[in-house]
Design a protein around this motif. Structure first.
Motif, PDB file in Angstrom:
ATOM      1  N   CYS B 110       0.813  -1.219   0.000  1.00  0.00           N
ATOM      2  CA  CYS B 110       0.000   0.000   0.000  1.00  0.00           C
ATOM      3  C   CYS B 110       0.845   1.268   0.000  1.00  0.00           C
ATOM      4  O   CYS B 110       0.313   2.375   0.123  1.00  0.00           O
ATOM      5  CB  CYS B 110      -0.919   0.027   1.212  1.00  0.00           C
ATOM      6  N   GLY B 111       2.158   1.097  -0.082  1.00  0.00           N
ATOM      7  CA  GLY B 111       3.016   2.284  -0.108  1.00  0.00           C
ATOM      8  C   GLY B 111       3.189   2.937   1.247  1.00  0.00           C
ATOM      9  O   GLY B 111       3.462   4.133   1.354  1.00  0.00           O
ATOM     10  N   ILE B 112       3.038   2.134   2.309  1.00  0.00           N
ATOM     11  CA  ILE B 112       3.241   2.671   3.659  1.00  0.00           C
ATOM     12  C   ILE B 112       4.666   2.340   4.092  1.00  0.00           C
ATOM     13  O   ILE B 112       5.026   1.166   4.172  1.00  0.00           O
ATOM     14  CB  ILE B 112       2.247   2.021   4.652  1.00  0.00           C
ATOM     15  N   PRO B 113       5.481   3.342   4.349  1.00  0.00           N
ATOM     16  CA  PRO B 113       6.851   3.046   4.772  1.00  0.00           C
ATOM     17  C   PRO B 113       6.827   2.159   6.026  1.00  0.00           C
ATOM     18  O   PRO B 113       6.165   2.500   6.998  1.00  0.00           O
ATOM     19  CB  PRO B 113       7.438   4.425   5.106  1.00  0.00           C
ATOM     20  N   ALA B 114       7.511   1.022   5.965  1.00  0.00           N
ATOM     21  CA  ALA B 114       7.468   0.085   7.092  1.00  0.00           C
ATOM     22  C   ALA B 114       8.848  -0.497   7.301  1.00  0.00           C
ATOM     23  O   ALA B 114       9.520  -0.883   6.342  1.00  0.00           O
ATOM     24  CB  ALA B 114       6.459  -1.022   6.819  1.00  0.00           C
ATOM     25  N   GLU B 115       9.236  -0.558   8.567  1.00  0.00           N
ATOM     26  CA  GLU B 115      10.580  -1.023   8.883  1.00  0.00           C
ATOM     27  C   GLU B 115      10.470  -1.991  10.049  1.00  0.00           C
ATOM     28  O   GLU B 115       9.729  -1.719  11.001  1.00  0.00           O
ATOM     29  CB  GLU B 115      11.399   0.210   9.276  1.00  0.00           C
ATOM     30  N   VAL B 116      11.179  -3.103   9.983  1.00  0.00           N
ATOM     31  CA  VAL B 116      11.095  -4.082  11.069  1.00  0.00           C
ATOM     32  C   VAL B 116      12.144  -3.764  12.130  1.00  0.00           C
ATOM     33  O   VAL B 116      13.308  -3.521  11.815  1.00  0.00           O
ATOM     34  CB  VAL B 116      11.286  -5.520  10.546  1.00  0.00           C
ATOM     35  N   LEU B 117      11.701  -3.727  13.380  1.00  0.00           N
ATOM     36  CA  LEU B 117      12.617  -3.489  14.493  1.00  0.00           C
ATOM     37  C   LEU B 117      12.664  -4.733  15.377  1.00  0.00           C
ATOM     38  O   LEU B 117      11.649  -5.403  15.556  1.00  0.00           O
ATOM     39  CB  LEU B 117      12.135  -2.320  15.364  1.00  0.00           C
ATOM     40  N   SER B 118      13.827  -5.009  15.937  1.00  0.00           N
ATOM     41  CA  SER B 118      13.901  -6.096  16.909  1.00  0.00           C
ATOM     42  C   SER B 118      13.201  -5.632  18.181  1.00  0.00           C
ATOM     43  O   SER B 118      12.965  -4.432  18.372  1.00  0.00           O
ATOM     44  CB  SER B 118      15.366  -6.408  17.218  1.00  0.00           C
ATOM     45  N   GLY B 119      12.909  -6.589  19.058  1.00  0.00           N
ATOM     46  CA  GLY B 119      12.280  -6.231  20.326  1.00  0.00           C
ATOM     47  C   GLY B 119      13.116  -5.212  21.081  1.00  0.00           C
ATOM     48  O   GLY B 119      12.589  -4.273  21.677  1.00  0.00           O
ATOM     49  N   GLU B 120      14.423  -5.416  21.001  1.00  0.00           N
ATOM     50  CA  GLU B 120      15.325  -4.517  21.717  1.00  0.00           C
ATOM     51  C   GLU B 120      15.276  -3.094  21.150  1.00  0.00           C
ATOM     52  O   GLU B 120      15.221  -2.104  21.888  1.00  0.00           O
ATOM     53  CB  GLU B 120      16.744  -5.060  21.603  1.00  0.00           C
TER      54      GLU B 120
END
Lengths: 433, 586
Positions: B110-120
């Motif tokens: 959908c063109g939503i900037p998304a970035e995966v972060l670790s729990g930390e």
């Protein structure tokens, strides 16, 4: 005497290192927003604040504490500069019916303000740094006490101090003793009583070391009468003047030494005793609120004010009832920090039973000096206005000798009335030793 | 057509305010009527989330795309209403991995900037997240103040010639010759608000076109016109925490469920929410377990919530709608898309359209589409410019000033004022003459800001509240309701001020009563006692019908002078404890 290291050879960085070092890293940065939950805005803190009472521009502890913290967002840095007008008397802590950590919030805010917003080259910063590091000044000054006493109270020097540093010329600097308490302790060969059960580690603080060793000596003699083995470990400033000036890095460095030295002794069965109520307050309350060294909690839990300790562990009342001293009358003032530890009545309760003594409490007002606060040129008038009630009550009291536990309260009492001021331990010594 | 075409918009929520601004900008003659305050309905009862679209990235991708588009627009045109907090979709160890991947992929689609972060990494951003959170997706969610947003839209519309009537309830839809020609409104009994209407009277308002933007209430307006609008109102609870436990929007990353979002909102956090269909948008149960559910479930994400102070709870009603015949059972499955129902085409009753469904984040886009429709019906050719022209308060705000010294206010107070007022800061604070004390301590609102709000909203203190946040902090008006009312007293008559104060006080109590435990219980009790003992709020003689027997307390000056000794006088109570007064001796 291995524990009472001679302080006359401090390492250079102990003595002259004025460079601020970042000892707080970001992860342990304090976030007191949850502390704001306890406040229901009743304003008891504001009505008990001696500064707000005399200074209409001071917004009061509620604003400095829970309100300011609640308005903060991540990344917001602006702490209102009125935080520097808080005298750190900590009366708000006592007034709060809801356990808001007010003075902790104020200390933290002040630290942030000084770190982020105060110009490190400003006269105010340099002056505050010098005032809050009194021990370093005292260490140097007491090497040549006569010269220092002469120089500091020379009116030309006082004027220069006022103009250049913003230290009021209205006050006379406390005189340095010819021999510090630690020099005396060293000369006398340290502890003269040894005991397996009764051991105290004495936190004398700066003032009774450099300026009023007679108070420290009184403590030693009184505790030895009761059979205590006394240790006088290496120590730094308790941190009180540093908290009050937002110099949390300096305070942290000093606290680290104190906690490490005293917690070692606690492990060996010692309790920590202070003769200054601000020192005991600092070790008891501010250390655990602001620092996380190993042993901080133990030091906090094992620290007592001297007379408080004797009242708990000895039958001091009985001893006093059987004693007598020369006729004398005292006007007693309870320091705010004593009040916060619940100690405001102990001297009067005890000494009114002492034959020959008339002692009168001069009321619950604040003396107004609050450590370094009343020494600042721009705070001097506020300080004296706060003190007016106490001066007035002292003058109406029968005695013309003042009594208090706090060194700076005693400066203010003397300054406002011209009375001599004694520490309760000195009267205890007179009665029992 | 020689005359300017006229349009009447019903409903002062985000949609209505958006439409009235849009049409005013296109040069039409527009009137907005609202039965309460602006934001009185659903708009004022939302969690304040500026969607990135992440929440719909799996279930409703068209909505998700609209969200991210409008998210960018609002950041541009409504800077002073938006705080770009960023958002996290947080996965706990027990949450489904597959859904996490779907969410991530959905965002990307959908063109939503998304970035995966670790729990930390997530905990580094938000230290109060549970220690065991597994990972998170970072998206550009934000916080938006719906009050400020609506007010800014309405204010801009008024500046462009629109008429806005609050406290004007539609009591009838006027139909003539098979066509809707206007509505009849009843102006509120009390003289509060900004409208021109005479209090307590009815007024017929005619227009070339009527827009029914009443959301969950659209069915009721439809009934008056004789058409069916099958809105399915669905309630959701929101609980307000006293402080911001998080500074980022925190979503739970799982398919659907109640209590899965925490939005940092101004000085507070709002916990949301539930989704349960109700019959009547104004009469539904507000139950304790719903609040407990918020706190218990969200504590799994942010454990400190379980011990934290709540200041109030409120319920909002979503105006869900689905075209007839879709037959969705679970309201959470109903689309968040909006629908424009042209009653001319649909019911053969021209002159009105109803707008249902939708959400606040896309209010401007909805307003644009409806305005396009209205213009088409009225034969007006005008371009929509709402995506480009900033709202008042959100114009260029590049010059930062030292607010506090100049305006005589403390730094955190100045900062909060500037955050609320945006580009109007200088006008509002700089234009104020005289002392500028803080009126609301909790939210740091000064007298200048209160008066600015009064200038725009009349004597309605609830309208002042939504413009300034005054009385919305942790004391819930205990220390400021009366101070706010006091600011009215010089220009208004006492009864008006009393009424206004009463309404504000009651409105605060309405939400506060859902948080009566712990600190907020102490707070409410203190508030009650203060107002009872100093303002007779437990039984104000001025507000009661019975006369107070003042003589029972004191027979007055003459009686005192005549009496020999106070104790002997049966008419005079010994209010001084029987002590002989000075008058008695003379």
């Amino acid at each position: 005497m291995s524990d009472a290291e001679n302080p006359s050879n401090p390492t250079p960085d102990e003595q002259t290192d004025f460079e601020p070092v970042q000892v707080f890293d970001d992860e342990t940065e304090m976030d007191l927003r949850p502390g704001a939950d306890n406040c229901y805005k009743c304003t008891s803190c504001d009505t008990s604040c001696p500064v707000a009472e005399v200074d209409d521009d001071f917004p009061g502890p509620k604003f400095q504490g829970p309100e300011q913290w609640r308005l903060k967002r991540k990344g917001d840095e602006d702490i209102d500069d009125s935080i520097m007008s808080c005298s750190n008397c900590m009366r708000c802590d006592n007034a709060c019916p809801s356990s808001v950590p007010l003075s902790q919030m104020h200390n933290t805010a002040r630290g942030e303000y000084v770190d982020e917003q105060m110009d490190k080259l400003s006269r105010e910063y340099i002056r505050n740094r010098i005032l809050s590091n009194y021990r370093i000044m005292a260490e140097i000054g007491s090497k040549v006490p006569r010269l220092t006493n002469f120089a500091l109270n020379n009116s030309v020097v006082q004027k220069v101090n006022e103009k250049v540093l913003g230290i009021t010329s209205e006050r006379d600097f406390p005189e340095f003793a010819q021999q510090t308490f630690r020099e005396w302790w060293h000369e006398r060969g340290g502890a003269r009583v040894s005991s397996e059960e009764k051991k105290i580690a004495y936190f004398h603080g700066c003032y009774s070391n450099y300026n009023t060793p007679e108070v420290a000596k009184a403590l030693v003699r009184v505790f030895e009468v009761f059979g205590y083995e006394i240790a006088v470990p290496r120590q730094r400033c308790s941190g009180t003047p540093m908290f009050a000036n937002g110099m949390l890095d300096d305070a942290e460095r000093a606290a680290e030494v104190n906690v490490s030295e005293f917690s070692d002794l606690i492990d060996e069965g010692y309790d920590v005793i202070a003769s200054c109520t601000s020192c005991s307050m600092s070790l008891r309350q501010e250390y655990p609120e602001l620092f996380e060294f190993h042993g901080t909690a133990e030091v906090s839990a094992h620290t007592y004010e001297a007379m408080e300790y004797l009242r708990i562990h000895e039958d001091l009342e009985a001893e006093i009832e059987n004693a007598s001293v020369e006729e004398q009358s005292f006007a007693y003032h309870a320091p705010c920090h004593a009040r916060n530890q619940g100690l405001e009545h102990q001297a009067v309760e005890l000494f009114r039973e002492l034959d020959g003594v008339n002692i009168e409490d001069v009321g619950d007002s604040c003396s107004g000096i609050s450590g370094t606060y009343g020494w600042k040129d721009e705070k001097y008038d506020t300080s004296m206005k706060i003190g007016e009630e106490m001066f007035d009550h002292m003058e109406h009291a029968e005695g013309n000798v003042g009594m208090t536990e706090c060194p700076t309260c005693s400066m203010q009492m003397e300054h406002g009335t011209g009375y001599d001021i004694k520490h309760p331990l000195q009267l205890l010594e007179e009665a029992l030793v | 057509m020689t005359e300017t075409p006229s349009v009447l918009v019903i409903g002062g929520g985000s949609t209505g305010c958006g439409i009235v601004r849009d049409l005013a900008m296109r040069g039409l003659d527009v009137t907005l009527v609202e039965k309460g305050n602006l934001t009185h309905g659903t708009t004022g009862r939302m969690h304040g989330l500026l969607h990135s679209g992440g929440r719909y990235a799996v279930s409703d991708q068209p909505s998700a795309r609209e969200c991210i588009e409008e998210n960018r627009v609002l950041r541009r045109i409504a800077t002073h209403c938006v705080e770009m907090t960023g958002g996290l979709f947080v996965q706990r160890p027990e949450d489904d991995d597959e859904y996490f991947e779907e969410k991530l992929q959905g965002c990307r689609d959908c063109g939503i900037p998304a970035e995966v972060l670790s729990g930390e990494e997530a905990r580094e951003m938000e230290p109060y997240l549970a220690k065991d959170v597994k990972r998170a997706i970072r998206v550009p969610d934000g916080a938006i103040d719906p009050f400020r947003l609506c007010v800014a839209n309405a204010a801009d519309a008024i500046d462009r010639g629109a008429r806005v009537e609050t406290h004007a309830e539609v009591v009838d839809v006027l139909v003539e010759d098979g066509e809707i020609v206007g509505v009849e409104v009843e102006h509120g009994e009390k003289d509060i608000g900004i409208g021109n209407g005479e209090p307590g009277t009815r007024e017929k308002l005619y227009a070339d076109y009527v827009v029914n933007a009443t959301g969950a209430w659209a069915g009721q307006i439809g009934d008056m016109a004789g058409v069916e609008v099958a809105v399915r109102p669905s309630k959701g609870v929101m609980t307000i925490m006293n402080v911001r436990q998080v500074d980022t929007v925190v979503n739970r990353c799982r398919p659907k469920g109640d209590a899965d979002i925490i939005v940092p909102h101004e000085t507070t956090c709002i916990l949301g929410t539930t989704d349960e269909e109700v019959e009547d948008p104004e009469d539904y149960p507000e139950e304790g377990w719903e609040v407990d559910l918020m706190i218990d479930t969200l504590s799994e994400l942010v454990p400190m919530l379980s011990e934290a102070r709540t200041i109030r709870s409120f319920w909002g009603v979503r105006p869900l709608y689905e075209p007839p015949g879709t037959g969705t059972v679970d309201p959470t499955d109903i689309t968040r898309d909006f629908f424009l129902l042209d009653h001319g085409e649909r019911d053969d009753l021209p002159g009105m359209a109803s707008i249902v469904g939708g959400k606040l984040t896309t209010y401007r886009m909805m307003a644009e589409k409806i305005s396009n429709h209205v213009c088409e019906k009225l034969g007006v050719e005008a371009e929509c410019t709402t995506a480009d022209v900033p709202l008042p308060g959100s114009e260029d705000f590049s010059v930062l000033r030292e607010w506090m010294d100049e305006f005589g206010i403390r730094s955190p107070v100045g900062r909060r004022s500037a955050q609320r007022l945006g580009s109007r800061t200088d006008d509002v604070l700089g234009g104020w003459d005289g002392p500028n004390p803080v009126v609301c301590d909790c939210e740091a609102v000064t007298r200048a800001e209160i008066h600015d709000a009064i200038d725009h909203s009349g004597t309605d203190l609830n309208a002042v509240r939504i413009r300034t946040r005054s009385s919305m902090g942790n004391c819930q008006g205990a220390f400021c309701c009366h101070r706010m009312a006091n600011e009215l007293i010089h220009d208004h008559d006492e009864l008006v001020v009393r009424d206004s104060l009463d309404e504000l006080y009651q409105e605060r109590w309405k939400g506060e009563r859902h948080a009566l435990w712990g600190e907020q219980l102490s707070q409410a009790m203190l508030k009650h006692m203060l107002h009872a003992t100093t303002m007779n709020r437990d039984g104000d003689p001025a507000a009661s019908d019975s006369n107070v027997d003042f003589a029972a307390f004191d027979a007055g000056e003459t009686a005192t002078a005549a009496a020999g000794t106070t104790g002997d006088d049966p008419d005079r109570a010994a209010t001084d404890g029987g002590r002989e007064g000075e008058n008695a001796d003379s």
